[in-house]
Every structure is written in structure tokens, then in C-alpha cells.
Write an enzyme that holds these catalytic residues in place. Structure first.
Site, PDB file in Angstrom:
ATOM      1  N   SER A 140       0.861  -1.185   0.000  1.00  0.00           N
ATOM      2  CA  SER A 140       0.000   0.000   0.000  1.00  0.00           C
ATOM      3  C   SER A 140       0.889   1.224   0.000  1.00  0.00           C
ATOM      4  CB  SER A 140      -0.854  -0.001   1.277  1.00  0.00           C
ATOM      5  OG  SER A 140      -1.569   1.214   1.408  1.00  0.00           O
ATOM      6  N   TYR A 153      -2.037  -1.091  10.500  1.00  0.00           N
ATOM      7  CA  TYR A 153      -2.055  -1.295   9.043  1.00  0.00           C
ATOM      8  C   TYR A 153      -0.822  -0.634   8.394  1.00  0.00           C
ATOM      9  CZ  TYR A 153      -3.976  -1.089   4.252  1.00  0.00           C
ATOM     10  OH  TYR A 153      -4.167  -1.225   2.899  1.00  0.00           O
ATOM     11  N   LYS A 157       2.217  -2.656   6.574  1.00  0.00           N
ATOM     12  CA  LYS A 157       2.433  -2.448   5.130  1.00  0.00           C
ATOM     13  C   LYS A 157       3.875  -1.990   4.852  1.00  0.00           C
ATOM     14  CE  LYS A 157      -1.652  -3.501   3.255  1.00  0.00           C
ATOM     15  NZ  LYS A 157      -1.811  -4.687   2.381  1.00  0.00           N
TER      16      LYS A 157
END
Ligand SMILES: NC(=O)c1ccc[n+]([C@@H]2O[C@H](COP(=O)([O-])OP(=O)(O)OC[C@H]3O[C@@H](n4cnc5c(N)ncnc54)[C@H](O)[C@@H]3O)[C@@H](O)[C@H]2O)c1
Length: 266
Positions: A140, A153, A157
Site C-alpha cells: 500500500s 495497518y 504495510k
């Protein structure tokens, strides 16, 4: 790598980006395995591909476990033979920051990082024997810049990008290709469960919203060229460069963005 005739696995294939990639790989002549925790959703995507006359298999798999990855690879080999390309695309996980429960941090780690490690662990030996194989991972922009308000998150990532880079550097000379997809805001259920993708993208700093089919085309282009970094938003290259050139300035700018967003929400 040309996709025609290749055995391709796409995880998270029942959902936005994964289903678009599965359909596009199939349209290119790939034999596609659509894998997802949501087995019914995966079957709907695979059935749609088969209705168009191509070969596709749905596999219900939890890629946040090593056993899930092992079983998925075995099911693929049984149906179509050795895996040529594995797109470890499933991802997600919630939680705000350090106060998020350990389970949230653990899921973010297993789903966004270990899923890639486990896929590589069980595919690399065959790929090194054959001198050929392709791992595409979905990280991402959260893994290069950050994701406002999504600590577990964004952290996981970053590790996903780091692992993909390491793998590409270490095994690129032995025929193993690696690409890392780093999307900004994409119009999927994950970004906007309530359907307002533009608002959701603004909250996380995800930029203009792109459609999954556009992202799938970017994946195909990069795989065809065997290029490492896949940006859904090419304009974000500039942000990457700005961060690299002046990290202090970038941190201050992001802090202002976060504080403004918080103030706007009251
Ligand atoms: N949509 C965005 O704005 C955006 C931005 C950057 C990165 N991403 C990344 O793109 C990837 C795809 O997400 P999407 O936006 O298409 O979301 P999505 O919710 O449409 O699809 C994600 C799919 O992954 C599946 N999944 C979740 N956990 C799983 C597990 N343990 N095992 C197998 N499958 C599982 C879900 O069932 C779902 O079908 C993810 O890695 C996500 O982090 C998305």
C-alpha cells in the site's frame, strides 16, 4: 512475464482489486485460482470467469495462516500444476494505534506480512529449481508514506514493502520476479464499506480514488515489464521523492494534514 498459459493465484480474489486482477489475468489467457476467506465470493468470481470460457478455480483459504497458504498452493498444483505467478493481495486489518488490542496488531502482521512470507516460503524452492516464478504482493502507499489513523495497518504495510524489496534483491538474479503493488485510494469495500470512497480516501490521505479495473491494468503492465514498484497513483511518485529528500518536512506536513482532519471532525 506473459500471462497467457500461466498458472496464476490471486488471494483476496473475491474482493475489489483481487477480483479485477483475476479477471484481467484470465482475459490474458492465464489459468486463474481465485482464493479468498470468503469462499462463496471467490466461487462467484471464478464462475464468472468460467462462464466466459476460461479456466478458473475458486479456493476458500485463510492466507493469514501458514496452513492456509500451504493448502492453497496444493489445491492449485492439483488442479493446474505448478504455480507460475502468485499475487498475495489479501490484506486489511483495523485498529488505530498502540492501544489497539494485541489481536489487531497480530492480524495486521499475519495478513499483510506473514501471508507474503509463507507464500514465498512454500513457492521459492520450486521457483529456484525452475529458475522462474513471479510473486506479486499488495502492500500500500501506507507502506511507503503512511495511512492517517491506521497504525497497525501502516506499520505492517511498511514491513510488506521491506520484504518484497528484500526478496527481489536476493532472488532476482535466480529468475524469481517480484512486484509490489502500492495503491492509494481504490474504490473497494475495504476503503469504503459505506460506499463513500472519496471521503474515506481523504481521511486516510489516499488521494484521488481509482477503480479496481484501472489498478489491475497497472498490475498487468508491471508484470509484463517485470517492474518492481506498481503505483495505482503515478502522481504519488512525487510524494515518495519529497519524503526521501526531506523527511523532517514531510513529517511536519503530514502532521498538519492529520491535525486539520481531526479539527474538521470536531
Ligand atoms: N482499497 C484501497 O484503497 C487500498 C489501498 C491500498 C492498499 N490496498 C490493499 O489492497 C488489497 C486488496 O484490498 P481491496 O481494497 O481490494 O479490499 P476488498 O475488501 O475489496 O478485498 C479484500 C479481500 O481480501 C479477503 N481477505 C481478507 N482477509 C483474508 C484472509 N485472511 N484470507 C484470504 N482472504 C482474505 C476479503 O474477504 C476480501 O475479499 C489489500 O491488501 C489492501 O490492504 C487497498
Amino acid at each position: 512475464m506473459e500471462i497467457a498459459g500461466k498458472v496464476c493465484v490471486v488471494t483476496g480474489g473475491a474482493g475489489g482489486i483481487g477480483s479485477a486482477v483475476a479477471r484481467l489475468f484470465s482475459a490474458q489467457g492465464g489459468k486463474v485460482v481465485v482464493a479468498d476467506l470468503d469462499g462463496e465470493g471467490a466461487e462467484r468470481v471464478a464462475a464468472g470467469i468460467r462462464d466466459g470460457g476460461a479456466e478458473a478455480l475458486a479456493v476458500a483459504a485463510d492466507v493469514a495462516t501458514e496452513d492456509g497458504n500451504i493448502a492453497l498452493i496444493a489445491a492449485t498444483e492439483e488442479a493446474f500444476g505448478p504455480v507460475d505467478l502468485f499475487h498475495a493481495n489479501a490484506g486489511g486489518g483495523g485498529g488505530f494505534g498502540p492501544e489497539a488490542p494485541n489481536d489487531a496488531w497480530d492480524l495486521a502482521w499475519r495478513l499483510n506480512v506473514m501471508a507474503h512470507v509463507w507464500a514465498a516460503r512454500h513457492l521459492l524452492p520450486g521457483w529456484l529449481d525452475r529458475g522462474d516464478g513471479y510473486l506479486v504482493t499488495t502492500a500500500s502507499m501506507a507502506g511507503i508514506l503512511t495511512s492517517l489513523g491506521a497504525g497497525p495497518y501502516a506499520t505492517a504495510k511498511h514491513a510488506a514493502v521491506g520484504f518484497a524489496e528484500w526478496l527481489s534483491i536476493t532472488y532476482g538474479g535466480q529468475g524469481v520476479k517480484v512486484s509490489c503493488l502500492c495503491p492509494g485510494g481504490v474504490n473497494t469495500k475495504m476503503l469504503a464499506p459505506d460506499g463513500d470512497a472519496a471521503k474515506a480516501a481523504a481521511l486516510i490521505g489516499g488521494g484521488a480514488v481509482r477503480e479496481p479495473d484501472e489498478v489491475a491494468q497497472s498490475v498487468l503492465d508491471a508484470v509484463t515489464e517485470e517492474r518492481f514498484l506498481i503505483l495505482s497513483h503515478p502522481e504519488m511518485q512525487e510524494f515518495i521523492e519529497r519524503k526521501a529528500v526531506d523527511n523532517e518536512r514531510w513529517i511536519k506536513g503530514m502532521r498538519r494534514l492529520w491535525d486539520r482532519g481531526r479539527a474538521a471532525q470536531g
